[in-house]
Design a protein around this motif. Structure first.
Motif, PDB file in Angstrom:
ATOM      1  N   ASP A 289       0.832  -1.208   0.000  1.00 41.06           N
ATOM      2  CA  ASP A 289       0.000   0.000   0.000  1.00 41.06           C
ATOM      3  C   ASP A 289       0.866   1.258   0.000  1.00 41.06           C
ATOM      4  O   ASP A 289       0.592   2.214  -0.729  1.00 41.06           O
ATOM      5  N   LYS A 290       1.948   1.247   0.777  1.00 46.42           N
ATOM      6  CA  LYS A 290       2.846   2.405   0.819  1.00 46.42           C
ATOM      7  C   LYS A 290       3.592   2.558  -0.505  1.00 46.42           C
ATOM      8  O   LYS A 290       3.807   3.669  -0.986  1.00 46.42           O
ATOM      9  N   TRP A 291       4.006   1.430  -1.097  1.00 45.27           N
ATOM     10  CA  TRP A 291       4.747   1.492  -2.359  1.00 45.27           C
ATOM     11  C   TRP A 291       3.868   2.062  -3.475  1.00 45.27           C
ATOM     12  O   TRP A 291       4.330   2.906  -4.254  1.00 45.27           O
ATOM     13  N   LEU A 292       2.605   1.614  -3.562  1.00 48.81           N
ATOM     14  CA  LEU A 292       1.698   2.115  -4.604  1.00 48.81           C
ATOM     15  C   LEU A 292       1.486   3.620  -4.468  1.00 48.81           C
ATOM     16  O   LEU A 292       1.409   4.335  -5.468  1.00 48.81           O
TER      17      LEU A 292
ATOM     18  N   ALA B  93      -5.257   3.504  -2.296  1.00 47.75           N
ATOM     19  CA  ALA B  93      -4.465   2.301  -2.589  1.00 47.75           C
ATOM     20  C   ALA B  93      -4.956   1.123  -1.754  1.00 47.75           C
ATOM     21  O   ALA B  93      -5.122   0.010  -2.268  1.00 47.75           O
ATOM     22  N   VAL B  94      -5.214   1.360  -0.460  1.00 44.50           N
ATOM     23  CA  VAL B  94      -5.698   0.299   0.432  1.00 44.50           C
ATOM     24  C   VAL B  94      -7.061  -0.214  -0.053  1.00 44.50           C
ATOM     25  O   VAL B  94      -7.291  -1.431  -0.090  1.00 44.50           O
ATOM     26  N   ASP B  95      -7.965   0.702  -0.438  1.00 43.14           N
ATOM     27  CA  ASP B  95      -9.285   0.288  -0.938  1.00 43.14           C
ATOM     28  C   ASP B  95      -9.150  -0.581  -2.190  1.00 43.14           C
ATOM     29  O   ASP B  95      -9.837  -1.591  -2.329  1.00 43.14           O
ATOM     30  N   ALA B  96      -8.269  -0.179  -3.096  1.00 38.53           N
ATOM     31  CA  ALA B  96      -8.063  -0.952  -4.325  1.00 38.53           C
ATOM     32  C   ALA B  96      -7.537  -2.347  -4.009  1.00 38.53           C
ATOM     33  O   ALA B  96      -7.974  -3.340  -4.598  1.00 38.53           O
TER      34      ALA B  96
END
Length: 127
Positions: free
Chosen positions: A8-11, A23-26
């Protein structure tokens, strides 16, 4: 340099998503896979893995070149990941853009020229 980073952090850091919560939702909705496997937001990614992100109608693919958790400038992105999205996905995006309102649901929005002519013909028959 870090060996691993949370997906999530990388995205978010690689500017694939605008915020970390998006990002987390995706990830939670199954739109992000690593080497073809659905993952959790806390999953660690390593250099060399391929991340696929589905943003309808296109599925983008990225090969990780560097693991980061801090957001970087857009000019530095070529050192962070390599875009390995197949060309047919971009063709799909282009076709979607060209089609525009062709796939408009009947009865929504303004009538087309053909629809207006049909309505005019119907009204003239009534007179």
């Amino acid at each position: 340099m870090m060996e691993e980073a949370r997906i999530d952090k990388w995205l978010w850091a690689a500017r694939i998503f605008k915020t970390r919560s998006i990002a987390v939702d995706a990830i939670k909705n199954g739109r992000v896979t690593i080497d073809g496997v659905c993952v959790k937001p806390s999953r660690s990614v390593k250099v060399g893995e391929t991340v696929s992100v589905r943003k309808p109608p296109v599925t983008y693919s990225f090969r990780i070149l560097k693991t980061i958790e801090q957001r970087v400038g857009a000019k530095l992105l070529p050192e962070i990941y390599e875009n390995v999205t197949p060309a047919d996905q971009y063709e799909l995006l282009e076709m979607n853009r060209i089609s525009g309102f062709v796939d408009r649901a009947r009865g929504t929005g303004r009538p087309t020229k053909k629809d207006r002519r049909a309505m005019d013909a119907f009204i003239n028959e009534m007179d």
